[in-house]
Motif scaffolding. Structure first.
Motif, short mmCIF file in Angstrom:
data_model
loop_
_atom_site.label_atom_id
_atom_site.label_comp_id
_atom_site.label_asym_id
_atom_site.label_seq_id
_atom_site.Cartn_x
_atom_site.Cartn_y
_atom_site.Cartn_z
N TYR A 259 0.84 -1.18 0.00
CA TYR A 259 0.00 0.00 0.00
C TYR A 259 0.88 1.24 0.00
CZ TYR A 259 -3.12 3.62 1.74
OH TYR A 259 -3.81 4.78 1.90
N TRP A 260 0.63 2.15 -0.92
CA TRP A 260 1.36 3.41 -0.98
C TRP A 260 0.58 4.45 -0.20
CZ3 TRP A 260 5.86 5.49 -2.09
CH2 TRP A 260 5.94 6.86 -2.30
N ASP A 261 1.19 5.01 0.87
CA ASP A 261 0.49 5.98 1.71
C ASP A 261 0.88 7.42 1.38
OD1 ASP A 261 3.00 6.29 2.79
OD2 ASP A 261 2.44 5.77 4.83
#
Length: 74
Positions: free
Chosen positions: A15-17
């Motif tokens: 997941y890219w935050d």
């Protein structure tokens, strides 16, 4: 990015935050993860489907509640 390779009891998600990647991994002691169908080489999950997937719950056996109308004044 989700990975369902192998016997289906292991989940990895990236997941890219916005500031970097987060890695999430989970292995089920019993059962298998139930994946939505892959269309055009990928899949789309709703937040509810992701929550059920992570918990190892078969999302195909759940029933969404009926939509309620907007409240009105009598």
């Amino acid at each position: 990015m989700l990975n369902d390779v192998g016997c289906g009891d292991y989940l990895k998600a990236l997941y890219w935050d916005g500031s970097g990647l987060c890695l999430f991994a989970k292995r089920l002691e019993k059962g298998r993860f139930v994946w939505p169908p892959i269309v055009d080489g990928g899949l789309t999950l709703s937040p509810a489907q992701l929550a059920l997937l992570v918990e190892g719950i078969d999302w195909r056996r759940t029933v969404a509640p009926e939509a309620t109308g907007a409240p009105s004044l009598l």
